[in-house]
Scaffold this active site. Structure first.
Site, PDB file in Angstrom:
ATOM      1  N   SER A 292       0.798  43.326  21.384  1.00 36.42           N
ATOM      2  CA  SER A 292       2.578  43.641  21.541  1.00 36.42           C
ATOM      3  C   SER A 292       3.288  42.450  20.466  1.00 36.42           C
ATOM      4  O   SER A 292       3.048  41.417  21.854  1.00 36.42           O
ATOM      5  CB  SER A 292       1.983  44.370  22.877  1.00 36.42           C
ATOM      6  OG  SER A 292       3.229  43.770  23.436  1.00 36.42           O
ATOM      7  N   LYS A 293       4.127  43.069  20.259  1.00 34.80           N
ATOM      8  CA  LYS A 293       4.974  41.808  20.162  1.00 34.80           C
ATOM      9  C   LYS A 293       6.122  41.776  21.667  1.00 34.80           C
ATOM     10  O   LYS A 293       6.222  40.389  21.335  1.00 34.80           O
ATOM     11  CB  LYS A 293       6.231  43.096  19.524  1.00 34.80           C
ATOM     12  CG  LYS A 293       7.203  42.170  18.833  1.00 34.80           C
ATOM     13  CD  LYS A 293       8.434  43.337  18.636  1.00 34.80           C
ATOM     14  CE  LYS A 293      10.180  42.646  18.194  1.00 34.80           C
ATOM     15  NZ  LYS A 293      10.990  43.908  17.734  1.00 34.80           N
ATOM     16  N   ARG A 294       5.570  42.808  22.656  1.00 31.33           N
ATOM     17  CA  ARG A 294       6.882  41.613  23.967  1.00 31.33           C
ATOM     18  C   ARG A 294       5.647  40.690  24.708  1.00 31.33           C
ATOM     19  O   ARG A 294       6.363  40.177  25.465  1.00 31.33           O
ATOM     20  CB  ARG A 294       7.511  43.282  24.223  1.00 31.33           C
ATOM     21  CG  ARG A 294       8.807  42.751  24.709  1.00 31.33           C
ATOM     22  CD  ARG A 294       8.936  44.379  25.254  1.00 31.33           C
ATOM     23  NE  ARG A 294       7.723  45.242  25.461  1.00 31.33           N
ATOM     24  CZ  ARG A 294       6.867  45.892  26.358  1.00 31.33           C
ATOM     25  NH1 ARG A 294       6.990  44.813  27.484  1.00 31.33           N
ATOM     26  NH2 ARG A 294       5.960  46.566  27.019  1.00 31.33           N
TER      27      ARG A 294
END
Ligand code: GLU
Length: 546
Positions: A292-294
């Site tokens: 996940s990018k986050r």
């Protein structure tokens, strides 16, 4: 309904050319038989995900291995997601990993422009053609209208979207359309879908194999109210005119495939081959989830540059994720250039690829251990110039000194190469003790102050910088004996309680005093590199700190 008249009213002739014009302007590419034209088509969001590299490598390998073309197209139809300088980020981050485009955005090429926003005319020409053929129509529904439909569909557990009875503007009369236009109501252009969700087809996905695809029945938007196309429409036209033969892309696009199939068919274009790559996943506690990018710093390509992972190592690791037979090949040919590996789509994973940073670290260690000290110097210097502290940058001023440090830490000239370095950041931190400015020891000894003082003092009396390795070790042994430590390991093992420790404990004390660490490469060589003055200074400092 006079579709020709409506098409002319919505998209006047002076704004577009005849369709044949575009066919002539972008002719079939003159490439050898079997050559594949592939592309990377990111949105310019400024963020490059590991998945972008994953897809880029697959497309690049397939194009170049087949004598084809790999190009970059910027899908900038979504103004909200656009970020200044994003195209440069795409180029620099991919270049770092050795992925280069043959043509595309910010490069030359005959099939451009490669920015979708600059291709408005072609999209308009084709939208106009569809309207003329009664296969596209203006839709005046407002956000609230659509929201109401959505609510109704959710309540009644119906398929969401704009289709069939819910496609209200599909059945507007000519009068109603012109009335809306006269009233200046904003509108989008929608495809008049000919599909039926009850109909299913078998589709050959290049990665996943045979899959079942349901026909599209959604009247998807093809031109937004500002005349900008949607991704679906633009990509179909672009892949056709850029003469793309194969699209490897993330599996998140699989659900849009029915729309794309219908669009290509309606536009009269030949569908390229599609392969949907599985997503990159990681283990998170008990579960396996998408990177996940986050949540995951390692999802960003910037992470690998900042940490100073060698691009060759990352590329090697990515290949292990991309092709199931790659590792076997690597074992057989550990020193061959990666590009000699025969990449094949059929060996791509059909379900999630598991990202494992420990494995990347392992591959990186081996990769780094194969570099020469000169190559390592250049690589670490480039990293430090960009990301290092001032003190770290200064390591590179005395090249001769640093080369000696690197040769030692890499085990060059020894029986076996050491694998101490994972990435530039960690490597530069690892050698920090060779430089006074970053030498910040946390002495952690296993003996009491009196013993330590005595050993450190005795060693300082005995130490002679000119001693070779064996004379040096004889002195360490002598210091051990003077302090009652065992020098005969057999005797020590037979009666460990009979001694305060053995000669290797003495060596460890000297190691900690000199480097601040209990685990380092050969201590005699470290002392040789540090130089006489610095060795004495360190031993004195260590004694003073007791
Ligand atoms: N613009 C899409 C993206 O950002 C590209 C999808 C495709 O490769 O067709 O991922």
């Amino acid at each position: 309904m006079d579709w020709n008249k409506l098409a002319e009213a919505l998209i006047p002739d002076e704004n577009v050319k005849d369709l044949e014009y575009y066919e002539k302007q972008y002719p079939q590419r003159d490439l050898p038989q079997g050559a594949q034209v592939t592309r990377l088509a990111p949105s310019p969001t400024g963020f490059m995900h590991l998945g972008n590299l994953y897809v880029a490598l697959a497309n690049e390998r397939i194009a170049h291995q087949s004598g084809g073309v790999f190009y970059l197209r910027i899908e900038d139809t979504d103004e909200k997601r656009k970020v200044e300088g994003a195209v440069e980020v795409i180029h620099t981050s991919l270049k770092y990993f050795g992925v280069a485009f043959d043509e595309g955005a910010d490069l030359c090429g005959e099939y451009g422009p490669y920015y979708q926003r600059q291709r408005a005319e072609i999209y308009h020409a084709y939208a106009k053609d569809l309207i003329k053929r009664g296969l596209a129509y203006p839709c005046f529904c407002t956000e609230e209208d659509l929201e109401k439909t959505r609510e109704y569909q959710t309540e009644n557990k119906l398929l969401p979207g704009y289709y069939g009875e819910f496609a209200k503007c599909r059945t507007l009369t000519e009068e109603e359309i012109y009335e809306n236009l006269r009233a200046g109501k904003p509108y989008v252009i929608r495809l008049r879908s000919q599909g039926d969700v009850e109909v299913k087809h078998t589709f050959r996905d290049e990665v996943k194999g045979e899959i079942t695809v349901t026909e599209n029945n959604q009247d998807v938007v093809i031109l937004k109210s500002d005349g900008i196309p949607t991704y679906h429409f633009a990509h179909a036209i672009d892949d056709h005119f850029m003469r793309t033969t194969l699209v490897i892309r993330g599996e998140e696009w699989l659900s849009s495939l029915p729309i794309h199939i219908e669009l290509f068919k309606t536009l009269g274009f030949r569908l390229p081959k599609y392969g949907h790559n599985c997503s990159i996943q990681k283990i998170d506690g008990e579960t396996r989830r998408k990177l996940s990018k986050r949540k995951d710093p390692e999802a960003s390509l910037t992470f690998y540059r900042e940490q100073g992972y060698h691009p060759g190592a990352v590329r090697t690791y990515m290949m292990t994720l991309l092709n199931s037979n790659f590792e076997e090949w690597l074992l057989k040919f550990p020193d061959k250039p990666l590009d000699e590996f025969k990449y094949s789509i059929s060996k791509m994973g059909k379900s999630g690829a598991l990202f494992d940073i420990l494995k990347l670290n392992d591959i990186s260690k081996t990769y780094m251990s194969k570099l020469s000290e000169e190559e390592t110097y250049d690589f670490l210097k480039a990293w430090a110039d960009e990301f290092g502290s001032d003190a770290q940058k200064a390591y590179f001023a005395d090249k001769e000194y640093l080369l000696k440090v690197l040769a030692l830490c890499m085990g060059i000239g020894g029986k076996k190469r050491r694998k101490d370095f994972i990435c530039a950041k960690q490597a530069v931190e690892t050698i920090g003790y060779f430089f006074d400015e970053t030498f910040s020891p946390k002495y952690a000894y296993k003996f009491d102050k009196a013993t330590l003082t005595k050993i450190l003092t005795d060693f300082q009396t005995a130490y002679d910088y000119k001693d070779d390795c064996s004379a040096w070790f004889d002195k360490v042994k002598a210091v051990a004996e003077q302090n009652g430590f065992a020098t005969d390991m057999k005797a020590y093992k037979a009666n460990p309680e009979g001694y305060p420790g053995n000669v290797s404990d003495v060596a460890e004390i000297l190691r900690i005093a000199t480097t601040g660490l209990s685990n380092t490469p050969d201590l005699w060589t470290i002392m040789q590199i540090l130089g006489e003055e610095r060795v004495f200074a360190r031993l004195q400092k260590a004694t003073a700190c007791l």
